[in-house]
Every structure is written in C-alpha cells, then in structure tokens.
Design a protein around this motif. Structure first.
Motif, PDB file in Angstrom:
ATOM      1  N   GLU A   1      60.769  37.708   2.550  1.00  0.00           N
ATOM      2  CA  GLU A   1      60.459  36.359   2.153  1.00  0.00           C
ATOM      3  C   GLU A   1      58.757  36.359   2.356  1.00  0.00           C
TER       4      GLU A   1
ATOM      5  N   HIS B   1      56.884  38.297  -0.008  1.00  0.00           N
ATOM      6  CA  HIS B   1      56.818  37.661  -1.360  1.00  0.00           C
ATOM      7  C   HIS B   1      55.836  36.641  -1.397  1.00  0.00           C
ATOM      8  N   MET B   2      55.889  36.051  -0.237  1.00  0.00           N
ATOM      9  CA  MET B   2      54.764  34.828  -0.145  1.00  0.00           C
ATOM     10  C   MET B   2      53.242  35.473  -0.113  1.00  0.00           C
TER      11      MET B   2
ATOM     12  N   GLN C   1      52.591  38.305  -1.573  1.00  0.00           N
ATOM     13  CA  GLN C   1      51.926  38.742  -2.735  1.00  0.00           C
ATOM     14  C   GLN C   1      51.566  37.569  -3.825  1.00  0.00           C
ATOM     15  N   HIS C   2      52.118  36.335  -3.640  1.00  0.00           N
ATOM     16  CA  HIS C   2      51.833  35.271  -4.752  1.00  0.00           C
ATOM     17  C   HIS C   2      51.128  34.052  -4.092  1.00  0.00           C
TER      18      HIS C   2
END
Length: 83
Positions: free
Chosen positions: A76, A79-80, A82-83
């Motif tokens: 998670e 993911h955070m 990278q975005h």
C-alpha cells in the motif's frame, strides 16, 4: 514576518551559545561587535531571516494542522508513493 530585533536576538543567542560550548566567556561589548559583523554579511543575514521565517511557518502549520497516523502495508505504501 521576522523583525530585525528578532534576527539580532537570534544571532546574539547563537553566538553566546557557540562560545559557551567551548567555555569561553563573552562580554556584551564583544558580543554586540560580533552581531554587527554578522549583519554586515548579506548572505548570513539572509540565512538568519530564512531560518526564523521557516521556524515561524512550521509553528503556524503545527498549530493549524493535525497529523493522522494510518497503518498500511508495504505494498500500500508503494502504491501511494507512486501515485
């Protein structure tokens, strides 16, 4: 906003602390001379004002914002990030 007196007080305290850590007593007249010499260096003056402004800004943010701690897995987090 940082006042000239705040900047001078900061430089005075920093110089006093620096001399004290080496056990060197500094007389008021000598301290004021060092403060004046510091304020003749434009780059040093800019650094002092920037530091004090940054400290004030951090204080305002701390007063007006709250931090929410959130647990997340490594995936998670990636993911955070990278975005």
């Amino acid at each position: 906003r940082v006042s000239p007196e705040e900047a001078r007080d900061h430089v005075r305290a920093s110089l006093r602390e620096r001399y004290a850590q080496y056990g060197i007593p500094v007389e008021d007249a000598m301290l004021e001379s060092l403060v004046e010499r510091t304020f003749q260096n434009e780059e040093e003056v800019k650094n002092v004002y920037d530091l004090l402004f940054e400290n004030k800004l951090v204080d305002v943010v701390k007063e007006n914002c709250s931090i929410e701690t959130k647990g997340l897995s490594y995936d998670e987090f990636l993911h955070m990030a990278q975005h």
